[in-house]
Design a protein around this motif. Structure first.
Motif, PDB file in Angstrom:
ATOM      1  N   SER A 110      10.780  -4.804  11.028  1.00 57.18           N
ATOM      2  CA  SER A 110      11.086  -5.799   9.991  1.00 57.18           C
ATOM      3  C   SER A 110      10.301  -5.544   8.717  1.00 57.18           C
ATOM      4  N   TRP A 111      10.028  -4.286   8.457  1.00 60.38           N
ATOM      5  CA  TRP A 111       9.298  -3.869   7.271  1.00 60.38           C
ATOM      6  C   TRP A 111       7.938  -4.553   7.183  1.00 60.38           C
ATOM      7  N   GLU A 112       7.364  -4.764   8.345  1.00 61.63           N
ATOM      8  CA  GLU A 112       5.996  -5.291   8.399  1.00 61.63           C
ATOM      9  C   GLU A 112       5.041  -4.214   8.859  1.00 61.63           C
ATOM     10  N   THR A 113       5.361  -3.555   9.983  1.00 65.14           N
ATOM     11  CA  THR A 113       4.520  -2.485  10.509  1.00 65.14           C
ATOM     12  C   THR A 113       5.389  -1.439  11.182  1.00 65.14           C
ATOM     13  N   PRO A 132       3.775  -0.801   5.649  1.00 62.14           N
ATOM     14  CA  PRO A 132       4.837   0.061   5.110  1.00 62.14           C
ATOM     15  C   PRO A 132       4.339   1.226   4.243  1.00 62.14           C
ATOM     16  N   ARG A 133       3.431   0.955   3.313  1.00 57.49           N
ATOM     17  CA  ARG A 133       2.985   2.036   2.426  1.00 57.49           C
ATOM     18  C   ARG A 133       2.276   3.127   3.208  1.00 57.49           C
ATOM     19  N   ALA A 134       1.405   2.724   4.136  1.00 54.74           N
ATOM     20  CA  ALA A 134       0.687   3.701   4.944  1.00 54.74           C
ATOM     21  C   ALA A 134       1.638   4.453   5.858  1.00 54.74           C
ATOM     22  N   ALA A 135       2.674   3.745   6.377  1.00 47.24           N
ATOM     23  CA  ALA A 135       3.625   4.385   7.282  1.00 47.24           C
ATOM     24  C   ALA A 135       4.393   5.496   6.554  1.00 47.24           C
ATOM     25  N   VAL A 136       4.826   5.241   5.284  1.00 48.31           N
ATOM     26  CA  VAL A 136       5.577   6.259   4.525  1.00 48.31           C
ATOM     27  C   VAL A 136       4.679   7.449   4.223  1.00 48.31           C
ATOM     28  N   ALA A 137       3.431   7.141   3.809  1.00 48.93           N
ATOM     29  CA  ALA A 137       2.505   8.234   3.487  1.00 48.93           C
ATOM     30  C   ALA A 137       2.185   9.046   4.735  1.00 48.93           C
ATOM     31  N   MET A 138       2.010   8.362   5.899  1.00 50.28           N
ATOM     32  CA  MET A 138       1.702   9.066   7.144  1.00 50.28           C
ATOM     33  C   MET A 138       2.877   9.933   7.558  1.00 50.28           C
ATOM     34  N   LEU A 187      -1.875   9.780   0.928  1.00 50.18           N
ATOM     35  CA  LEU A 187      -2.351   9.205   2.206  1.00 50.18           C
ATOM     36  C   LEU A 187      -3.707   8.551   2.043  1.00 50.18           C
ATOM     37  N   THR A 188      -4.632   9.216   1.302  1.00 51.41           N
ATOM     38  CA  THR A 188      -5.966   8.608   1.161  1.00 51.41           C
ATOM     39  C   THR A 188      -5.889   7.288   0.407  1.00 51.41           C
ATOM     40  N   SER A 189      -4.954   7.203  -0.526  1.00 51.53           N
ATOM     41  CA  SER A 189      -4.790   5.956  -1.259  1.00 51.53           C
ATOM     42  C   SER A 189      -4.202   4.871  -0.357  1.00 51.53           C
ATOM     43  N   ALA A 190      -3.152   5.211   0.412  1.00 52.81           N
ATOM     44  CA  ALA A 190      -2.478   4.223   1.266  1.00 52.81           C
ATOM     45  C   ALA A 190      -3.392   3.750   2.386  1.00 52.81           C
ATOM     46  N   MET A 191      -4.298   4.639   2.881  1.00 56.15           N
ATOM     47  CA  MET A 191      -5.163   4.312   4.012  1.00 56.15           C
ATOM     48  C   MET A 191      -6.558   3.877   3.583  1.00 56.15           C
ATOM     49  N   SER A 192      -6.782   3.850   2.247  1.00 57.15           N
ATOM     50  CA  SER A 192      -8.111   3.460   1.751  1.00 57.15           C
ATOM     51  C   SER A 192      -9.194   4.256   2.453  1.00 57.15           C
ATOM     52  N   GLY A 193      -9.020   5.577   2.502  1.00 62.57           N
ATOM     53  CA  GLY A 193      -9.989   6.380   3.219  1.00 62.57           C
ATOM     54  C   GLY A 193     -10.141   7.769   2.618  1.00 62.57           C
TER      55      GLY A 193
END
Length: 853
Positions: free
Chosen positions: A717-720, A752-758, A823-829
């Motif tokens: 549901s575009w949550e995770t 969602p953002r992290a999922a696309v980057a991953m 990815l580093t931006s989406a994952m804050s890492g």
């Protein structure tokens, strides 16, 4: 002589000259007084010799009856003469009593006659007079009266006998019965005389009783005597038991002339005998149950009874006919070791001298195994009504074990005092009246008092003045009635402060059940009371919070049975609190959800892990609404689950919103895929130069990974999007066999953002491995693992092995820059690419939400 037709000739005035001489002689020889009278005055025409003699020489002929015998005959006789003359009919069997001074007389000087008066008629048929025939029956009357007197005396005797006596005919008809029998039955003689005996009142209440009596009559008529106990009826329809006997009455010639029935009321005797039997049985039971050995002897000393407890001491005693036989009983005085002679035994002294012996210590040798026992001997004589000694009784209390125990008692008491002085409670002992005789050391340490100050009832001085009267009253009641006591009160310590104590006391009784002392303790419960107060406050706050919550709050026992709902439950379901049975709540679940919901709940209860489930719950409106159920176990101090606390949250509106959002998400995904398809088509048209084939393939792969990420986000549901599913989808879309990749780690849900980057990162790593790395040959492998640390930090590692030797590239390509930036931006890492000779290694340290499996 008199004419045959009854007429009579006219007689002369002097004598019966008209009668033939032979007739006169005949009448004179008759054994009766014969006289012929004429007319209504009954004038004598003739009197035979006996009649003349009876007149005492008075002239009779020609004189009226009333003139001749006025002092002898009464009006009854004259009336009989008048009646015969008047009616012309015979008057007979008239019995006369005449007082005379001669002849045989009764005690009253009377002679008795039976008279028949016969009228005689004239030729014309009229009554001319009467002829009287008078027979003396003095002997008969005297004999009859003697018989009647004897019978009356017998009746008086029988009436004076308090027994049932009756005379029957040989056929069993009741002829006579005594007065006590009539009084017992409450009947009269007329009501029973003449009846068959078995049909009389006494027997007619029971058919079987009547049949038994009939059989008895038949047997007795044959000469036998019957005796048996029978229940007869008495006045008021009551019943008594009678010792009944029926005997034949035989005359001198051996002929049966009647039956004699007799009976005695044995109801009281039977009751007495039954009571005696019961008393004897009770006495035997008591003797057999007594823990004390008992021996009973007659006046000579012969043992007539003993009980099991005595045989426990002695074994089975021998037959002893008198006290001299006590030589076979071996015993000593423990203090001196002196052997007891037959005359020394307590039983002998009680029988011969009437002594009463109390608690005489004796050691004996058992008859069977020769073992020794020690007992306290008690004896007393048994006296008859006149005070003579008719027997004796001995009671023996086995104290063998007690003597051994007594030796250990001092040691035990010393240990008790040591234990009591070191126990954490205050302990005390009183005498039978409740006066303190001992405190343990803890009491004095706490109160700072002395035994002299506390002796008796001195303890009241350390009690709080607000409580001391109540405590004194309740403990006095316990002391008075011998009841266990418990109370709660404050006691003053050495520091002057009061602390709360729970005090308990129990009576200590002797073998007779009398209270000889009390043992009590005082347990400091100050902290417990404070804890309980905090608990009550906590419970009050809990209820206030639960009642203020908008959700349904509930609790359950450790086994999962619900035991509490707040008011929201009853408002939601419309259920009444009084109908809230333990498991009734589950009936409010939708039938389609109930089994799965309850299974999930039971699994949580068994595992002790937190519980979460969704289901539809019946609303009071009749509709089912979606709820989210959550519960956590609450552990006690022992680490065990003490209860479950949970909530039901109404998510019906949220579920409906999710359904709408899911519909919109699928529509958006559909349109995104259409747009990606358009982009992919435009790319194929743009990269028409064969030299651009590799770039086209790379671009299309990246679009495919992007589409895969969109698919996973759509399912969430575009949550995770689940990291593991995302990785497998990317690798699969690139055609990587599952046996060449190791994927593992805890459940991680990527936004969602992290999922696309991953997805894009994994696609770049996979395509690079296919072209240049571990997947470029048939033996290389890839390991993709991750782990979660504190505060949502995830560490991911991609490592390739078994591929060609890797060298550091001279420049960074688009894929490397995308990984480092997106990815580093989406994952804050942070992330690192290491080109190890053994294979490429990619490591990521980023922040993601943490979700347990």
């Amino acid at each position: 002589m008199l004419p045959h037709d009854g007429s009579h000739p006219k007689a002369s005035a002097s004598r019966a000259s008209g009668l033939p001489v032979d007739a006169e002689h005949l009448f004179d020889a008759a054994p009766a007084l014969v006289a012929v009278h004429e007319g209504p005055r009954h004038v004598y025409l003739y009197a035979n010799a006996l009649a003349r003699a009876a007149a005492g020489g008075k002239p009779l002929i020609g004189h009226a009856l009333g003139e001749v015998l006025p002092g002898i005959l009464d009006e009854t006789v004259l009336s009989a003469f008048d009646k015969a003359f008047r009616t012309g009919r015979r008057v007979e069997n008239l019995e006369l009593a005449v007082r005379m001074d001669r002849g045989k007389r009764d005690r009253e000087g009377k002679r008795y006659f039976r008279q028949t008066i016969e009228p005689w008629r004239r030729p014309d048929g009229s009554v001319g007079g009467v002829t009287s025939f008078t027979f003396e029956i003095t002997d008969e009357v005297i004999a009859r009266r003697a018989a009647e007197d004897g019978e009356n005396r017998l009746r008086r005797v029988l009436d004076g006998v308090h027994a049932f006596v009756a005379r029957l005919s040989p056929e069993g008809v009741l002829l006579e019965v005594n007065t006590p029998a009539l009084e017992i039955g409450g009947v009269t003689r007329d009501e029973v005389i003449g009846l068959d005996f078995w049909d009389t009142y006494w027997w007619a209440h029971d058919g079987e009783v009547q049949d038994e009596l009939r059989r008895a009559v038949d047997i007795v008529r044959r000469g036998a005597t019957m005796r048996y106990d029978v229940e007869v009826r008495t006045a008021g329809d009551e019943r008594i038991t009678v010792d009944f006997q029926l005997a034949p009455k035989i005359d001198s010639e051996g002929v049966l002339i009647g039956l004699i029935a007799s009976g005695f009321d044995i109801t009281d005797r039977n009751r007495t005998e039954a009571a005696l039997r019961k008393e004897r049985a009770t006495l035997d039971a008591i003797l057999d149950a007594l823990p004390v050995g008992v021996i009973v002897a007659d006046a000579r000393g012969r043992i007539v009874r003993d009980n099991p407890a005595n045989r426990e001491i002695w074994g089975v005693p021998p037959q002893t006919e008198d006290w001299e036989g006590y030589e076979a009983w071996v015993g000593w005085r423990p203090e001196t070791g002196e052997r007891l002679a037959p005359e020394d035994w307590a039983m002998t002294r009680a029988l011969l001298h009437g002594e009463e012996i109390r608690d005489e210590l004796v050691e004996c040798q058992r008859f069977d195994d020769g073992g020794r026992r020690v007992f306290l001997n008690n004896a007393a004589p048994v006296r008859g009504p006149d005070g003579e000694i008719v027997g004796g009784v001995v009671a023996e209390l086995d104290v063998t074990e007690r003597r051994a125990v007594e030796q250990k008692l001092a040691q035990s008491e010393a240990r008790f005092r040591t234990l009591a002085d070191n126990m954490s409670q205050l302990a005390w002992i009183t005498d039978g009246t409740g006066a303190i005789v001992w405190y343990n050391k803890r009491w004095f340490d706490y109160t700072g008092t002395t035994m002299d100050e506390m002796a008796g009832w001195g303890w009241v001085s350390v009690h709080h003045p607000d409580h001391v009267d109540r405590v004194t009253r309740t403990i006095s009641h316990a002391f008075e009635h011998g009841e266990a006591w418990e109370d709660l009160f404050p006691l003053r310590g050495t520091d002057g402060e009061y602390r709360w104590f729970l005090s308990r006391a129990l009576p200590i009784r002797d073998e007779d059940g009398e209270v000889v002392s009390w043992f009590g303790t005082n347990t400091d419960v100050t902290e417990q009371r404070e804890t309980e107060a905090r608990l009550r406050n906590s419970e009050a706050r809990f209820r206030a919070i639960t009642e203020a919550m908008p959700q349904i709050a509930w609790s359950a026992r450790p086994d999962g049975r619900f035991d509490f709902f707040n008011a929201r439950w009853f408002e939601f379901t419309g259920e009444a609190p009084e109908d809230n049975e333990e498991e009734r709540w589950s009936l409010c679940l939708h039938p389609e959800d109930r089994a799965a919901f309850l299974e999930s709940w039971q699994q949580a209860v068994k595992s002790g892990r937190w519980f979460q489930a969704e289901g539809r719950l019946l609303h009071h409106s009749g509709e089912y609404r979606w709820i989210l159920a959550r519960a956590l176990p609450v552990e006690g101090r022992d680490g065990q689950i003490s209860r479950w606390m949970g909530t039901f949250t109404d998510i019906d509106e949220m579920k409906k919103g999710e359904e709408q959002r899911e519909l919109l998400t699928h529509e958006l995904n559909h349109r995104v895929k259409n747009n990606l398809a358009i982009v992919q088509s435009m790319a194929r048209q743009s990269f028409t130069d064969p030299a651009c084939g590799a770039q086209l393939e790379t671009f299309q792969g990246r679009l495919t990974s992007l589409a895969a990420a969109h698919d996973l986000l759509t399912r969430g549901s575009w949550e995770t999007a689940a990291l593991e599913s995302l990785a497998r989808d990317v690798l699969s879309s690139c055609g990587v066999p599952g046996d060449r990749v190791e994927i593992g780690g805890p459940s991680v849900a990527l936004p969602p953002r992290a999922a696309v980057a991953m997805a894009m990162t994994l696609h770049e790593l996979t395509t690079n491995a296919i072209k240049y790395g571990a997947l470029s040959n048939g033996t290389g492998r890839i390991s993709l693992v991750w782990a979660l640390g504190e505060e949502g930090v995830m560490r991911l590692r991609w490592a390739e092995t078994g591929g060609p030797v890797v060298t550091q590239p001279k420049r960074k390509g688009f894929g490397s820059r995308m990984i480092e930036e997106a990815l580093t931006s989406a994952m804050s890492g942070t992330c690192r690419l290491s080109f190890e000779p053994s294979g490429l290694v990619f490591e990521l340290d980023g922040h993601v939400p943490h979700e347990e499996a």
